[in-house]
Design an enzyme around this catalytic site. Structure first.
Site, PDB file in Angstrom:
ATOM      1  N   LEU A  36      31.888   3.726  -7.219  1.00 49.44           N
ATOM      2  CA  LEU A  36      31.469   5.161  -6.799  1.00 49.44           C
ATOM      3  C   LEU A  36      30.947   4.973  -5.374  1.00 49.44           C
ATOM      4  O   LEU A  36      30.695   4.020  -4.720  1.00 49.44           O
ATOM      5  CB  LEU A  36      30.149   5.381  -7.795  1.00 49.44           C
ATOM      6  N   ASP A  37      31.078   6.368  -4.607  1.00 49.56           N
ATOM      7  CA  ASP A  37      30.723   6.292  -3.582  1.00 49.56           C
ATOM      8  C   ASP A  37      29.352   5.978  -3.215  1.00 49.56           C
ATOM      9  O   ASP A  37      28.481   6.178  -4.234  1.00 49.56           O
ATOM     10  CB  ASP A  37      31.063   7.672  -2.674  1.00 49.56           C
ATOM     11  N   ARG A  38      28.952   5.783  -2.040  1.00 56.19           N
ATOM     12  CA  ARG A  38      27.684   5.500  -1.607  1.00 56.19           C
ATOM     13  C   ARG A  38      26.591   6.309  -2.407  1.00 56.19           C
ATOM     14  O   ARG A  38      25.588   5.949  -2.686  1.00 56.19           O
ATOM     15  CB  ARG A  38      27.404   5.175  -0.084  1.00 56.19           C
TER      16      ARG A  38
END
Length: 316
Positions: free
Chosen positions: A134-136
């Protein structure tokens, strides 16, 4: 170290050990290569053997689940929100401003840190085996295996995720985006849809609500492919960037980071194949226009939303 243990019956006598490790034990080719270098990775009747060993009835096979390589990521004693856990699998709620992996050697603050600390405290061999990234700033459920073997088994039937988002403008009731994605000019790590070239990408969504002023919509999203920034790039291209996502042109409208969350997750358990479902409520700061079942556990909503996101044309 957790191990796979089995006693050979007459139906498997005469088989090569390497074939038996692939099926029925479920070891991947990559794991088998790693186990070959481990002095106790592959054993029969208490002795180290090669994958060419010919099995006999009554042999006792013992195979390490891994990890079998040195750990290089830092271990951090930080809070970890656990949604589900057993001997083979861990599901955690990833907070915002948390990358999956350290950016460089010794970097702190990644999700890997508290996961490794949790596994170490439980007496296991710490290894970081997420099934997806998942993105930051994307929050919500992350599925992790506790061993390389469990990761290989989970990957045979990839987990299913449903995303929730808040986007700018009035979204249609349902739809899909299928333009390929490629790195955008100008750097900054952005990804953009392109007419030709790029990587195949397909995003399906179902609108849940539109605000009374028409400035924002909430939607559930199912990804037929898993590309970097796929949701952010596809919705931005369609004129509906995510709220709180200035990198793709999204206005804040009450959000200080991209409004993207994973509330629903299902996977087939590596031990017996049973379906496990998990739910993580939407962040409380999100719009109150979301129906109540997205703010509390509703096991039936998972099947409903997955079906609608897979087949948006069926929505009236």
């Amino acid at each position: 170290m957790n191990r796979l243990e089995a006693t050979i019956g007459p139906e498997d006598a005469g088989r090569r050990l390497g074939d038996y490790m692939r099926q029925p034990l479920g070891c991947s080719k990559r794991l088998i290569r790693r186990l070959k270098t481990d002095p106790r990775g592959i054993m029969v009747n208490g002795n180290r053997v090669t994958v060419r060993y010919q099995l006999a009835q009554g042999d006792r096979v013992s195979v390490a689940q891994g990890p079998t390589r040195p750990l290089t990521m830092p271990i951090e004693d930080r809070p970890l929100a656990i949604a589900y856990e057993d001997d083979l699998v861990l599901v955690v709620d990833k907070p915002a401003d948390t990358p999956m992996y350290p950016r460089f050697k010794g970097d702190l603050g990644a999700l890997s840190g508290p996961v490794l600390a949790h596994l170490q405290a439980a007496g296991g061999a710490p290894g970081f085996f997420p099934l997806y990234r998942l993105d930051r700033d994307t929050t919500g459920l992350v599925l992790l295996a506790k061993s390389a073997w469990a990761a290989a088994r989970l990957a045979q039937k990839p987990p299913e995720k449903i995303y929730a988002l808040e986007a700018f403008g009035r979204l249609p009731a349902a739809g899909s985006y299928s333009l390929p994605l490629a790195k955008g000019a100008g750097g900054l790590g952005r990804i953009w849809p392109v007419a030709k070239g790029g990587r195949e990408a397909c995003t399906c969504y179902r609108r849940v609500f539109t605000s009374a002023d028409g400035l924002a919509s909430g939607a559930l999203v199912y990804l037929a492919t898993g590309r970097r920034h796929q949701i952010r790039a596809h919705f931005a291209q369609a004129g509906h960037p995510l709220l709180g996502d200035p990198a793709y042109g999204g206005p804040a409208l009450g959000h200080d980071r991209p409004a993207l969350h994973v509330p629903y997750l299902s996977f087939h358990h590596p031990a017996d194949g049973r379906l496990v479902t998990c739910f993580q409520p939407l962040p409380m700061a999100w719009s109150p226009a979301w129906p109540a079942n997205y703010r509390k556990e509703d096991p039936y909503a998972h099947y409903l939303t997955e079906s609608l996101c897979r087949y948006p044309e069926k929505i009236e």
